[in-house]
Motif scaffolding. Structure first.
Motif, mmCIF file in Angstrom:
data_model
loop_
_atom_site.group_PDB
_atom_site.id
_atom_site.type_symbol
_atom_site.label_atom_id
_atom_site.label_comp_id
_atom_site.label_asym_id
_atom_site.label_seq_id
_atom_site.Cartn_x
_atom_site.Cartn_y
_atom_site.Cartn_z
ATOM 1 N N TYR A 168 2.484 22.089 -22.673
ATOM 2 C CA TYR A 168 3.404 22.450 -23.801
ATOM 3 C C TYR A 168 2.227 23.713 -24.936
ATOM 4 C CZ TYR A 168 2.886 17.390 -22.910
ATOM 5 O OH TYR A 168 3.625 16.302 -23.157
ATOM 6 N N PHE A 169 1.603 24.110 -24.750
ATOM 7 C CA PHE A 169 0.734 25.414 -25.049
ATOM 8 C C PHE A 169 0.574 26.746 -24.479
ATOM 9 C CE2 PHE A 169 -0.861 21.675 -26.694
ATOM 10 C CZ PHE A 169 -0.126 21.502 -28.167
ATOM 11 N N SER A 170 1.028 27.618 -24.540
ATOM 12 C CA SER A 170 1.432 28.737 -23.889
ATOM 13 C C SER A 170 0.245 29.730 -23.327
ATOM 14 C CB SER A 170 2.900 30.010 -24.513
ATOM 15 O OG SER A 170 1.877 30.571 -24.655
ATOM 16 N N ASN A 171 -0.784 29.218 -24.511
ATOM 17 C CA ASN A 171 -2.247 30.003 -25.391
ATOM 18 C C ASN A 171 -3.579 28.936 -25.415
ATOM 19 O OD1 ASN A 171 -0.884 28.743 -27.088
ATOM 20 N ND2 ASN A 171 -1.714 30.184 -28.873
ATOM 21 N N LEU A 172 -3.003 27.626 -24.648
ATOM 22 C CA LEU A 172 -4.326 26.379 -25.057
ATOM 23 C C LEU A 172 -5.491 27.064 -24.213
ATOM 24 C CD1 LEU A 172 -4.817 23.779 -25.055
ATOM 25 C CD2 LEU A 172 -4.085 23.214 -23.730
ATOM 26 N N VAL A 173 -5.412 27.490 -23.273
ATOM 27 C CA VAL A 173 -6.438 28.075 -22.373
ATOM 28 C C VAL A 173 -7.390 29.540 -23.169
ATOM 29 C CG1 VAL A 173 -7.089 29.811 -20.109
ATOM 30 C CG2 VAL A 173 -5.789 28.048 -20.192
ATOM 31 N N ASP A 174 -6.336 29.786 -24.285
ATOM 32 C CA ASP A 174 -7.450 31.350 -24.613
ATOM 33 C C ASP A 174 -7.517 30.138 -25.516
ATOM 34 O OD1 ASP A 174 -7.024 33.594 -22.797
ATOM 35 O OD2 ASP A 174 -4.998 33.739 -23.873
ATOM 36 N N ALA A 175 -7.494 29.676 -26.488
ATOM 37 C CA ALA A 175 -7.919 29.247 -27.692
ATOM 38 C C ALA A 175 -8.879 28.618 -27.732
ATOM 39 C CB ALA A 175 -5.962 28.372 -28.216
ATOM 40 N N VAL A 176 -9.272 27.699 -26.761
ATOM 41 C CA VAL A 176 -10.274 27.352 -26.519
ATOM 42 C C VAL A 176 -11.676 28.093 -25.916
ATOM 43 C CG1 VAL A 176 -11.907 25.513 -24.669
ATOM 44 C CG2 VAL A 176 -8.897 24.398 -25.605
ATOM 45 N N ARG A 177 -11.039 28.852 -25.210
ATOM 46 C CA ARG A 177 -12.015 29.854 -24.957
ATOM 47 C C ARG A 177 -12.762 30.502 -26.132
ATOM 48 N NH1 ARG A 177 -11.754 32.030 -20.001
ATOM 49 N NH2 ARG A 177 -9.732 32.279 -20.157
ATOM 50 N N LYS A 178 -11.622 31.255 -27.144
ATOM 51 C CA LYS A 178 -11.851 31.519 -28.176
ATOM 52 C C LYS A 178 -12.665 30.922 -29.130
ATOM 53 C CE LYS A 178 -9.426 33.875 -31.909
ATOM 54 N NZ LYS A 178 -8.011 33.337 -33.239
ATOM 55 N N ALA A 179 -12.399 28.748 -29.256
ATOM 56 C CA ALA A 179 -12.918 28.458 -30.663
ATOM 57 C C ALA A 179 -14.246 28.503 -29.754
ATOM 58 C CB ALA A 179 -11.801 27.010 -29.945
ATOM 59 N N LEU A 180 -14.415 28.934 -28.521
ATOM 60 C CA LEU A 180 -16.291 28.667 -27.731
ATOM 61 C C LEU A 180 -16.863 29.737 -28.004
ATOM 62 C CD1 LEU A 180 -15.392 25.768 -24.741
ATOM 63 C CD2 LEU A 180 -16.125 25.495 -27.119
ATOM 64 N N GLU A 181 -16.291 30.809 -28.265
ATOM 65 C CA GLU A 181 -17.257 32.009 -28.445
ATOM 66 C C GLU A 181 -17.969 31.921 -29.259
ATOM 67 O OE1 GLU A 181 -14.661 34.899 -29.663
ATOM 68 O OE2 GLU A 181 -13.434 34.991 -27.464
#
Lengths: 119, 119
Positions: free
Chosen positions: B78-91
């Motif tokens: 669904y989200f081409s950037n989901l992986v990055d989004a989660v990673r960034k949110a946990l940064e």
DNA sequence: ATAGTATAAGCGGAAATGCGCATATAAGCC
DNA sequence: GGCTTATATGCGCATTTCCGCTTATACTAT
């Protein structure tokens, strides 16, 4: 982190996804949402609030009306493609389209539509 | 639609986001997850299952071990950037980094790490 | 002021969720 | 075969979520 969890929670409900889908077409007041999706006032109001709290909606008050609309910035804070993803996921889903007529009717009737359209 | 709701539900939990964050670094078996995140075995197993059911993880069984790893396709359905989004949110979130040492230790010890590392 | 209307919010109950405890299952090792 | 280990799962409970019913609030119109 907590904020991201909250955002996902807001999205993990069928009613709220339907609302988002509707508002993507155009902003609505609470009573238009309840007419278009055929849900109770409480339900419409509560779920709109939830989406608002999550930062996905903007709210403009106009007299008796609470006009909710998509907050693009809020929607795309985490996911640049969230809007498209929701739209795509609901594609072919007749839920919203079915009631488009009622929505137009509510818009035409204006204030008083809730009780007047109940019958 | 139901499927999208399920995906969001899977993501709307702090423990599961931490697990995703961990697995993004490298695949882990259940006991490594519980060690690294300092959570119970039940909790680790259940939440891994939930992420798996949502289509976000791959599972490979190897003897006693259940090796879970990120399913990129599932994550980005669904989200081409989901992986990055989660990673960034946990940064900047120290939750995972804190236990990196335990994770290395678990890896070194291998089978038996659960009980042996408890003391 | 009185009545009508749109929205929000308190309350309570039904359902879902999260998780610890205990147990079951299954694989490996002696 | 027994014993250990890793993982999954049934059960029960605490918490949360969802929502209908009702009432409160606030604005409008007469």
């Amino acid at each position: 982190m907590r904020e991201l969890v909250k955002a996902f929670k807001a999205l993990s409900d069928e009613t709220r996804l339907r609302i988002l889908s509707l508002l993507m077409e155009r902003g609505c007041c609470v009573c238009e949402v309840m007419q278009a999706l055929d849900i109770s006032q409480t339900r419409a109001s509560r779920n709109l609030s939830a989406l608002y709290d999550a930062g996905f909606l903007k709210l403009r008050k106009d007299g008796l009306w609470s006009l909710y609309s998509i907050d693009r910035d809020g929607m795309e804070k985490y996911f640049s493609n969230l809007v498209d993803a929701v739209r795509k996921a609901l594609e072919g889903n007749k839920v919203v389209d079915m009631d488009r007529e009622r929505l137009r009717e509510a818009e035409r009737v204006g204030p008083g539509c809730v009780t007047r359209m109940r019958k």
